[in-house]
Write an enzyme that holds these catalytic residues in place. Structure first.
Site, PDB file in Angstrom:
ATOM      1  N   VAL A   1       0.858  -1.188   0.000  1.00  0.00           N
ATOM      2  CA  VAL A   1       0.000   0.000   0.000  1.00  0.00           C
ATOM      3  C   VAL A   1       0.895   1.239   0.000  1.00  0.00           C
ATOM      4  O   VAL A   1       2.110   1.127   0.144  1.00  0.00           O
ATOM      5  CB  VAL A   1      -0.954   0.049   1.232  1.00  0.00           C
ATOM      6  CG1 VAL A   1      -2.179  -0.797   1.019  1.00  0.00           C
ATOM      7  CG2 VAL A   1      -0.226  -0.330   2.501  1.00  0.00           C
TER       8      VAL A   1
ATOM      9  N   LYS B   1      -1.567  15.490  -7.488  1.00  0.00           N
ATOM     10  CA  LYS B   1      -2.293  15.725  -6.231  1.00  0.00           C
ATOM     11  C   LYS B   1      -2.062  17.169  -5.803  1.00  0.00           C
ATOM     12  O   LYS B   1      -0.919  17.591  -5.624  1.00  0.00           O
ATOM     13  CB  LYS B   1      -1.771  14.746  -5.163  1.00  0.00           C
ATOM     14  CG  LYS B   1      -2.318  15.024  -3.775  1.00  0.00           C
ATOM     15  CD  LYS B   1      -1.823  14.010  -2.757  1.00  0.00           C
ATOM     16  CE  LYS B   1      -2.238  14.416  -1.354  1.00  0.00           C
ATOM     17  NZ  LYS B   1      -1.658  13.568  -0.315  1.00  0.00           N
TER      18      LYS B   1
ATOM     19  N   THR C   1       2.319  10.891   4.809  1.00  0.00           N
ATOM     20  CA  THR C   1       3.660  11.313   5.209  1.00  0.00           C
ATOM     21  C   THR C   1       4.702  10.190   5.248  1.00  0.00           C
ATOM     22  O   THR C   1       5.889  10.480   5.412  1.00  0.00           O
ATOM     23  CB  THR C   1       3.598  11.965   6.603  1.00  0.00           C
ATOM     24  OG1 THR C   1       2.695  11.221   7.421  1.00  0.00           O
ATOM     25  CG2 THR C   1       3.141  13.398   6.508  1.00  0.00           C
TER      26      THR C   1
ATOM     27  N   ILE D   1       5.985   7.979   2.992  1.00  0.00           N
ATOM     28  CA  ILE D   1       7.024   7.964   1.955  1.00  0.00           C
ATOM     29  C   ILE D   1       7.913   9.196   2.147  1.00  0.00           C
ATOM     30  O   ILE D   1       9.125   9.140   1.952  1.00  0.00           O
ATOM     31  CB  ILE D   1       6.393   7.886   0.543  1.00  0.00           C
ATOM     32  CG1 ILE D   1       5.737   6.494   0.390  1.00  0.00           C
ATOM     33  CG2 ILE D   1       7.431   8.132  -0.549  1.00  0.00           C
ATOM     34  CD1 ILE D   1       4.913   6.303  -0.861  1.00  0.00           C
TER      35      ILE D   1
HETATM   36  C1  LIG Z   1      -2.764   1.187   5.406  1.00  0.00           C
HETATM   37  C2  LIG Z   1      -1.555   1.924   4.946  1.00  0.00           C
HETATM   38  C3  LIG Z   1      -1.682   2.957   4.013  1.00  0.00           C
HETATM   39  C4  LIG Z   1      -0.567   3.667   3.602  1.00  0.00           C
HETATM   40  N1  LIG Z   1      -0.712   4.724   2.744  1.00  0.00           N
HETATM   41  C5  LIG Z   1       0.344   5.506   2.470  1.00  0.00           C
HETATM   42  C6  LIG Z   1       0.216   6.666   1.668  1.00  0.00           C
HETATM   43  O1  LIG Z   1      -0.842   6.968   1.119  1.00  0.00           O
HETATM   44  N2  LIG Z   1       1.313   7.434   1.495  1.00  0.00           N
HETATM   45  C7  LIG Z   1       2.514   7.136   2.063  1.00  0.00           C
HETATM   46  O2  LIG Z   1       3.467   7.907   1.924  1.00  0.00           O
HETATM   47  N3  LIG Z   1       2.675   6.005   2.765  1.00  0.00           N
HETATM   48  C8  LIG Z   1       1.631   5.198   2.996  1.00  0.00           C
HETATM   49  N4  LIG Z   1       1.800   4.070   3.740  1.00  0.00           N
HETATM   50  C9  LIG Z   1       3.141   3.673   4.157  1.00  0.00           C
HETATM   51  C10 LIG Z   1       3.883   3.011   2.996  1.00  0.00           C
HETATM   52  O3  LIG Z   1       3.175   1.890   2.541  1.00  0.00           O
HETATM   53  C11 LIG Z   1       5.277   2.596   3.431  1.00  0.00           C
HETATM   54  O4  LIG Z   1       5.905   3.653   4.084  1.00  0.00           O
HETATM   55  C12 LIG Z   1       6.120   2.211   2.255  1.00  0.00           C
HETATM   56  O5  LIG Z   1       5.478   1.278   1.443  1.00  0.00           O
HETATM   57  C13 LIG Z   1       7.448   1.680   2.694  1.00  0.00           C
HETATM   58  O6  LIG Z   1       7.363   0.404   3.215  1.00  0.00           O
HETATM   59  P1  LIG Z   1       8.720  -0.333   3.571  1.00  0.00           P
HETATM   60  O7  LIG Z   1       9.558  -0.396   2.359  1.00  0.00           O
HETATM   61  O8  LIG Z   1       9.282   0.291   4.785  1.00  0.00           O
HETATM   62  O9  LIG Z   1       8.224  -1.801   4.000  1.00  0.00           O
HETATM   63  P2  LIG Z   1       7.701  -3.025   3.107  1.00  0.00           P
HETATM   64  O10 LIG Z   1       6.978  -2.599   1.899  1.00  0.00           O
HETATM   65  O11 LIG Z   1       6.979  -3.923   4.049  1.00  0.00           O
HETATM   66  O12 LIG Z   1       9.021  -3.745   2.625  1.00  0.00           O
HETATM   67  C14 LIG Z   1       9.773  -4.589   3.478  1.00  0.00           C
HETATM   68  C15 LIG Z   1      10.789  -5.347   2.657  1.00  0.00           C
HETATM   69  O13 LIG Z   1      11.573  -6.144   3.546  1.00  0.00           O
HETATM   70  C16 LIG Z   1      11.638  -7.461   3.048  1.00  0.00           C
HETATM   71  N5  LIG Z   1      11.812  -8.394   4.154  1.00  0.00           N
HETATM   72  C17 LIG Z   1      11.147  -8.422   5.335  1.00  0.00           C
HETATM   73  N6  LIG Z   1      11.576  -9.467   6.076  1.00  0.00           N
HETATM   74  C18 LIG Z   1      12.549 -10.084   5.343  1.00  0.00           C
HETATM   75  C19 LIG Z   1      13.359 -11.221   5.552  1.00  0.00           C
HETATM   76  N7  LIG Z   1      13.265 -11.978   6.649  1.00  0.00           N
HETATM   77  N8  LIG Z   1      14.233 -11.576   4.576  1.00  0.00           N
HETATM   78  C20 LIG Z   1      14.343 -10.855   3.437  1.00  0.00           C
HETATM   79  N9  LIG Z   1      13.590  -9.768   3.180  1.00  0.00           N
HETATM   80  C21 LIG Z   1      12.700  -9.404   4.132  1.00  0.00           C
HETATM   81  C22 LIG Z   1      10.307  -7.650   2.323  1.00  0.00           C
HETATM   82  O14 LIG Z   1      10.369  -8.721   1.396  1.00  0.00           O
HETATM   83  C23 LIG Z   1      10.182  -6.302   1.647  1.00  0.00           C
HETATM   84  O15 LIG Z   1      10.942  -6.301   0.453  1.00  0.00           O
HETATM   85  C24 LIG Z   1       0.701   3.322   4.123  1.00  0.00           C
HETATM   86  C25 LIG Z   1       0.831   2.264   5.006  1.00  0.00           C
HETATM   87  C26 LIG Z   1      -0.279   1.562   5.429  1.00  0.00           C
HETATM   88  C27 LIG Z   1      -0.108   0.431   6.403  1.00  0.00           C
END
Ligand SMILES: Cc1cc2nc3c(=O)[nH]c(=O)nc-3n(C[C@H](O)[C@H](O)[C@H](O)COP(=O)(O)OP(=O)(O)OC[C@H]3O[C@@H](n4cnc5c(N)ncnc54)[C@H](O)[C@@H]3O)c2cc1C
Length: 501
Positions: free
Chosen positions: A49, A80, A346, A348
């Site tokens: 998401v 936006k 916020t 991203i």
């Molecule tokens: C309901 C919801 C709505 C959102 N809407 C927005 C929005 O409109 N605007 C915005 O800016 N942000 C939004 N966000 C936040 C946004 O989704 C995240 O900030 C963004 O996607 C970054 O996620 P991430 O990369 O930190 O984590 P993730 O996308 O979870 O990535 C984690 C990575 O770590 C890897 N990983 C985990 N464990 C292991 C392991 N053991 N071994 C190898 N790899 C592993 C996974 O495979 C993945 O590649 C929202 C979040 C939520 C929950």
């Protein structure tokens, strides 16, 4: 490694939006002679998401030298101009948090102060009529800001709605072109130096070991290294931000491509509606203490009004942050460092902020505790600013139609927010502290939108000639409207410049 040796091997743990944003930026800016490796697991996947952003994202893409049209096409993006909030004050209200300024100052007095003084005049209209971005948004129009500072169009400010998974793929290609090595595999453990506490390698489930000098933990909510391995505590803010669940479901694209996010208050949370080129993103963010998952899903599905194109995705989270985001040689960026719900889009941005701060304090030889502490201080500051701004939307409500809103309306707020509210209530003054993310215009739009009207205006606004203010406001409002009417429609602008294949 804290022996003064050059930090050469950088390991990024996780390939979600955070991992690939970090990989792209570090590959471009972290300097010659570094080796960057990213480990991710397709089997685990990403959070899937995250569609709405705020204007500083333009700066991030620009710094990477990304072509805007190519990026928009590849990520099915739309423009936006702000967020429309519906039902946050008493259930029947509407206001707009615009990107960019609210009007131009009159004789040095902020326009909103003049609006406060004259708002009972029916000609004056809503505050959003004094914003170029909001006026264009409600006309479903879009154009880039004009360079001429005299043009009303110079005041437009924008961000994007995009498919965050596609953005990750886009940045992956970018980073791999610059030499980032991707390793597919599941991390099952990490080695730590007994003397320094530094992480030295991550271990994969097929016995491979990926060594590094510096680890960027982008592992999402799992927080594999910072949280699990180093045990850095999570500071829980859910007493201020009680929403802890979301259900997301995409529908077919709306007929009208509106250039803004919608945030519609519900009985136990709120609902987003985000237009992309190929779909409309919908989600219900709610408090599990106040509504069951089944009922929350029903609220969402009943309100969609469009055909769903995927099964609902249920997500759990907790508002808060890690007490330190950089510990030893591990820096957490993205969900692994903390999470504040998506009301003001916020997350991203917090990734971008973390990457930019890291680059400005990037270790050369060994890890300096001064640089690490400064990073932690600056990240703490930005998380708290965003936290306060989001809490404001919940606290400043008159809704008493559910236990959820009763809780929000009557809860205590952080002292930093309480002081801001006191200053505002007295004479409508807002002071931006330090490097606060949200500008005065954002605070004003939400404070007034949420119905908090100051007891008095700035005395200087009272001293100004009423006819002068009234005329100037008429002209300003008209100039925004006429400019908006000459802009292309949002849909035409995209079709002409950046429609996805
Ligand atoms: C309901 C919801 C709505 C959102 N809407 C927005 C929005 O409109 N605007 C915005 O800016 N942000 C939004 N966000 C936040 C946004 O989704 C995240 O900030 C963004 O996607 C970054 O996620 P991430 O990369 O930190 O984590 P993730 O996308 O979870 O990535 C984690 C990575 O770590 C890897 N990983 C985990 N464990 C292991 C392991 N053991 N071994 C190898 N790899 C592993 C996974 O495979 C993945 O590649 C929202 C979040 C939520 C929950």
């Amino acid at each position: 490694m804290n022996d003064g040796a050059l930090v050469r091997r950088i390991v990024i743990v996780g390939g979600g939006t955070a991992g690939w944003m970090a990989a792209a930026a570090l590959a471009r800016f972290a300097g010659e002679g570094r080796r960057i490796v990213l480990v991710e697991s397709e089997a685990i996947g990403t959070v899937g998401v995250g569609e709405a952003t705020i204007p500083p994202i333009l700066e991030f893409n620009h710094q990477l030298g990304i072509d805007e049209n190519e990026f928009l096409r590849e990520t099915n993006a739309t423009f936006k101009l702000g967020i429309e909030f519906t039902g946050w004050v008493d259930g029947s209200d509407k206001y707009f948090h615009q990107f960019g300024q609210i009007g131009r100052p009159l004789n040095g007095i902020p326009l909103y102060q003049c609006w406060l003084k004259h708002r009972s005049n029916p000609r004056v209209g809503p505050l959003s009529a004094y914003s170029m971005s909001a006026t264009a948004a409600y006309e479903h129009r879009f154009a880039h800001p004009a360079q001429d500072p005299g043009s009303p169009l110079s005041q437009i400010a924008y961000a994007y709605h995009f498919d965050a998974t596609a953005y990750g793929r886009f940045l992956r290609r970018y980073a791999e072109r610059l030499g980032v090595e991707r390793i597919e595999g599941k991390i099952v453990g990490a080695d730590q130096d007994a003397a320094t506490g530094f992480v030295t390698a991550v271990n994969l489930d097929d016995d491979r070991r990926v060594r590094g000098d510096l680890f960027i933990d982008c592992s999402g909510f799992r927080s594999l290294l910072l949280g699990q391995k180093l045990g850095v505590e999570f500071e829980d803010w859910s007493h201020w931000l009680p929403c802890d669940r979301a259900i997301a479901v995409p529908t077919e694209p709306d007929e009208t491509l509106f250039p803004y996010t919608r945030a519609i208050a519900q009985d136990c949370g709120w609902q987003w509606r985000i237009p992309l080129q190929h779909r409309t993103g919908n989600g219900h963010v709610y408090s599990s203490a106040h509504i069951s998952t089944e009922d929350a899903e029903k609220v969402l599905i009943d309100s969609l009004g469009g055909k769903t194109i995927a099964a609902p995705n249920r997500l759990s989270f907790k508002a808060g942050r890690r007490s330190k985001m950089w510990e030893a040689n591990v820096i957490a960026i993205g969900l692994s460092s903390g999470f504040l719900e998506p009301l003001e889009s916020t997350s991203i941005h917090l990734i971008q902020h973390g990457i930019q701060k890291l680059l400005s304090l990037f270790p050369g030889r060994g890890i300096s505790s001064v640089e690490r502490d400064e990073y932690n201080r600056q990240m703490q500051e930005v998380f708290e600013d965003v936290r306060d701004f989001i809490i404001l939307h919940y606290k400043a409500t008159r809704r008493d139609d559910s236990d959820f809103w009763d809780y929000c309306r009557t809860m205590d707020v952080p002292d930093s927010l309480a002081t801001k509210l006191d200053l505002w209530r007295a004479k409508g003054r807002v002071f931006r502290q330090g490097r606060e993310l949200f500008a005065t215009a954002s605070w004003v739009a939400v404070l007034l939108g949420q119905g908090i009207v100051p007891e008095e205006q700035e005395p200087a606004a009272d001293a100004m000639d009423s006819a002068f203010i009234s005329n100037a406001m008429d002209q300003m409002r008209l100039s925004y409207r006429r400019t908006a009417e000459q802009m292309p429609s949002h849909a035409d602008f995209i079709a002409r410049n950046c429609a996805a294949a």
